[in-house]
Write an enzyme that holds these catalytic residues in place. Sequence first.
Site, PDB file in Angstrom:
ATOM      1  N   GLU A   1     -17.281  35.209  49.730  1.00  0.00           N
ATOM      2  CA  GLU A   1     -17.324  35.615  48.478  1.00  0.00           C
ATOM      3  C   GLU A   1     -17.672  36.939  48.271  1.00  0.00           C
ATOM      4  O   GLU A   1     -18.853  37.132  47.365  1.00  0.00           O
ATOM      5  CB  GLU A   1     -18.206  34.493  47.709  1.00  0.00           C
ATOM      6  CG  GLU A   1     -17.756  33.053  47.903  1.00  0.00           C
ATOM      7  CD  GLU A   1     -18.976  32.044  47.148  1.00  0.00           C
ATOM      8  OE1 GLU A   1     -19.702  32.483  46.703  1.00  0.00           O
ATOM      9  OE2 GLU A   1     -18.419  30.698  47.237  1.00  0.00           O
TER      10      GLU A   1
ATOM     11  N   GLU B   1     -12.887  24.220  51.346  1.00  0.00           N
ATOM     12  CA  GLU B   1     -13.918  23.582  50.697  1.00  0.00           C
ATOM     13  C   GLU B   1     -13.436  22.759  49.755  1.00  0.00           C
ATOM     14  O   GLU B   1     -13.912  22.722  48.427  1.00  0.00           O
ATOM     15  CB  GLU B   1     -14.818  24.476  49.992  1.00  0.00           C
ATOM     16  CG  GLU B   1     -15.393  25.580  51.090  1.00  0.00           C
ATOM     17  CD  GLU B   1     -16.451  26.403  50.535  1.00  0.00           C
ATOM     18  OE1 GLU B   1     -17.101  26.291  49.463  1.00  0.00           O
ATOM     19  OE2 GLU B   1     -16.793  27.589  51.288  1.00  0.00           O
TER      20      GLU B   1
END
Length: 346
Positions: A153, A259
Amino acid sequence: MLRHLTFPILLLLCLLSSCKKDAPTTSCNESPAYKALPFDLGVAVNIQKLQGNARYRQLVTAQYNRLTAENAMKFDAIHPEHDYYNWAETDYLINFAKEHDKKIHGHTLVWHRAIPQWLDTYNGDWNLLLKEHVHQVVSRYKQQVKSWDVVNEALNEDGTLRKSLWFDKIGPSYIEQAFKAARNADPDALLFYNDYNMEHNPAKLDAAIALCDNLKAKGIKVDGIGLQMHIAAEYPLLNDIATATKKITDAGYKVHFSELDIRMNLNGNKTSFTQSDLNTHAQRCRDIFRLYNNVPEQYRFAITLWGVSDADTWLKSEYGNNDIPLLFDDQYNPKPAYCEIKQLFQ
Ligand code: XIL
């Protein structure tokens, strides 16, 4: 009279038409899901639950063949003090994986979250600190952990670099340094860049690919890109996910759906869920697995679910809504989605 006939008539119509084909199964046996799939099936694991909840442990053992630590390998958990690494939980996971013949995907070496308190006041050499952290963790688990989310991220939605602690202290080169350190510690590991929303945001995905290409141009090999796939039932469009996936493989990177969870209560206005919600969830799940199955084999890595059951999802505490995003319900029973993905490959 008519009322009594309604059900048999509907059943007959259903059998005659194709509705049976599209209606998700409501129950199925618990033969191992990962064995039914042509690619690895991963799951994010909470170590305390693995130790203390027998049903949780049984599902992890039986249903998945690749494990990601949900939190145990993050910086704050594994390196809680400057001179102290807490290996206990990860060691437990590693031993569990060895015993049950599971693969482990390392998550994650560098992230803007999961920062331990001691870093708030740290005033030493940040470059060295980052390198040392990556080196310690990757080299300790080199024998068992063959893939890593090295940087997680790092991008904003517009494709610029997020102003994280690492960016503030080191500058944009922290990404390069992290990949270099991971590569030095384990030349054979598969190294990934991992992020969210890239499934539907081309600006962010293009920036991620450019970032990986830049590293490659400098001789630092990046193997894959993780699309986190925290998605909802109706969003993003399947087409957008397919386009993003293809962009990654066209650029020569493996793609990990790293995820996956599917939100069915985005607005928080549902207090309970119907069979129809479960079916919609199952169909969405099937579509995602089918899409991933179309990825050329050399670019596939795994689909990883972000939690074992709906009782374990991070979404409830993150967004405050009840939700049903995973393959098992909050009583750890198989959901239609679980049956669907197995049937898809029969
Ligand atoms: C989440 C965990 O599931 C939570 O338990 C924790 O409180 C916060 O982090 N993107 C990631 C994951 O890369 O590491 C995050 O996991 C979810 C979002």
